[in-house]
Design a protein around this motif. Sequence first.
Motif, PDB file in Angstrom:
ATOM      1  N   VAL A   1      28.667  41.635 106.614  1.00 38.87           N
ATOM      2  CA  VAL A   1      29.897  42.087 105.557  1.00 38.87           C
ATOM      3  C   VAL A   1      30.830  42.310 106.659  1.00 38.87           C
ATOM      4  O   VAL A   1      32.100  42.720 106.417  1.00 38.87           O
ATOM      5  N   LEU A   2      30.932  41.910 108.126  1.00 46.25           N
ATOM      6  CA  LEU A   2      31.832  42.092 109.045  1.00 46.25           C
ATOM      7  C   LEU A   2      33.067  41.175 108.811  1.00 46.25           C
ATOM      8  O   LEU A   2      32.531  39.839 108.669  1.00 46.25           O
ATOM      9  N   ASN A   3      34.156  41.473 108.735  1.00 45.79           N
ATOM     10  CA  ASN A   3      35.487  40.365 108.622  1.00 45.79           C
ATOM     11  C   ASN A   3      36.188  40.406 109.725  1.00 45.79           C
ATOM     12  O   ASN A   3      36.658  41.424 110.367  1.00 45.79           O
ATOM     13  N   ASP A   4      36.342  39.336 110.276  1.00 44.49           N
ATOM     14  CA  ASP A   4      36.923  39.023 111.487  1.00 44.49           C
ATOM     15  C   ASP A   4      38.376  39.178 111.524  1.00 44.49           C
ATOM     16  O   ASP A   4      39.332  39.055 112.666  1.00 44.49           O
ATOM     17  N   ASP A   5      39.074  39.021 110.268  1.00 44.06           N
ATOM     18  CA  ASP A   5      40.498  39.070 110.080  1.00 44.06           C
ATOM     19  C   ASP A   5      40.840  40.046 109.127  1.00 44.06           C
ATOM     20  O   ASP A   5      40.967  39.318 107.928  1.00 44.06           O
ATOM     21  N   TYR A   6      40.816  41.169 109.067  1.00 45.14           N
ATOM     22  CA  TYR A   6      41.360  42.018 107.936  1.00 45.14           C
ATOM     23  C   TYR A   6      42.605  42.691 108.260  1.00 45.14           C
ATOM     24  O   TYR A   6      42.893  43.394 109.140  1.00 45.14           O
ATOM     25  N   PHE A   7      43.636  41.891 107.717  1.00 49.88           N
ATOM     26  CA  PHE A   7      45.244  42.290 108.121  1.00 49.88           C
ATOM     27  C   PHE A   7      45.324  42.312 109.537  1.00 49.88           C
ATOM     28  O   PHE A   7      46.203  43.042 109.980  1.00 49.88           O
ATOM     29  N   GLY A   8      44.605  41.357 110.295  1.00 56.72           N
ATOM     30  CA  GLY A   8      45.043  41.194 111.650  1.00 56.72           C
ATOM     31  C   GLY A   8      43.890  41.932 112.496  1.00 56.72           C
ATOM     32  O   GLY A   8      44.082  42.126 113.850  1.00 56.72           O
ATOM     33  N   MET A   9      43.360  42.968 111.877  1.00 58.40           N
ATOM     34  CA  MET A   9      42.023  43.735 112.611  1.00 58.40           C
ATOM     35  C   MET A   9      40.801  43.208 112.813  1.00 58.40           C
ATOM     36  O   MET A   9      40.360  42.353 111.741  1.00 58.40           O
ATOM     37  N   LYS A  10      40.457  42.968 113.711  1.00 63.72           N
ATOM     38  CA  LYS A  10      39.147  42.106 114.078  1.00 63.72           C
ATOM     39  C   LYS A  10      37.932  43.483 113.732  1.00 63.72           C
ATOM     40  O   LYS A  10      37.899  44.249 114.475  1.00 63.72           O
ATOM     41  N   GLY A  11      37.038  42.924 113.169  1.00 64.01           N
ATOM     42  CA  GLY A  11      35.866  43.675 113.015  1.00 64.01           C
ATOM     43  C   GLY A  11      35.821  44.832 112.004  1.00 64.01           C
ATOM     44  O   GLY A  11      35.577  45.934 112.483  1.00 64.01           O
ATOM     45  N   VAL A  12      36.185  44.370 110.906  1.00 63.91           N
ATOM     46  CA  VAL A  12      36.421  45.624 109.611  1.00 63.91           C
ATOM     47  C   VAL A  12      35.357  45.198 108.694  1.00 63.91           C
ATOM     48  O   VAL A  12      35.382  43.997 108.492  1.00 63.91           O
ATOM     49  N   ALA A  13      34.687  45.970 108.103  1.00 63.51           N
ATOM     50  CA  ALA A  13      33.638  45.666 107.116  1.00 63.51           C
ATOM     51  C   ALA A  13      34.324  45.691 105.814  1.00 63.51           C
ATOM     52  O   ALA A  13      35.357  46.172 105.470  1.00 63.51           O
TER      53      ALA A  13
END
Length: 158
Positions: free
Chosen positions: A107-119
Amino acid sequence: MSVTAEEGSKAPDFTLQNTEGEQVTLSDFRGDKNVVILFFPLAFSGTCTKELCTTRDNMKLYDSLDAKVIGISIDSFFTLKEFKKAENLNFTLLSDFNKEASKAYGVLNDDYFGMKGVANRASFVVDKQGIIQHREELSDSSNLPDFKVIQKTLAKLN
């Protein structure tokens, strides 16, 4: 390589710090409690606060369904401690600061509003044998998990 935790598979084990800095291991609940795991992107953000406060307000229901509820984010346990206190949350929050659980559950997202590594916002129901009985991952973090499906899944396990 990340492992995606699917329904019917064994839940990846993890050991993470709670808001007191103590280690909590998922497999410690095996044979004792069903576990609801709620991955959420970030403490103190609008939808995350709504999700966790909704969970807080339904704890009697989760308790009656013999379920341990665990919220997990990549925030530090210091941040989660303040979030838990500010929102009067009555269940365990765990810090996945090193992103190990988020990766293991896929469930790790590599692009969460420009933030890398947010679930991503995701929910899992793990039965007393450690098997995933429900999985929901939301691509739009402004949506809430389907709490009714989580509760129905738990009811079937009892």
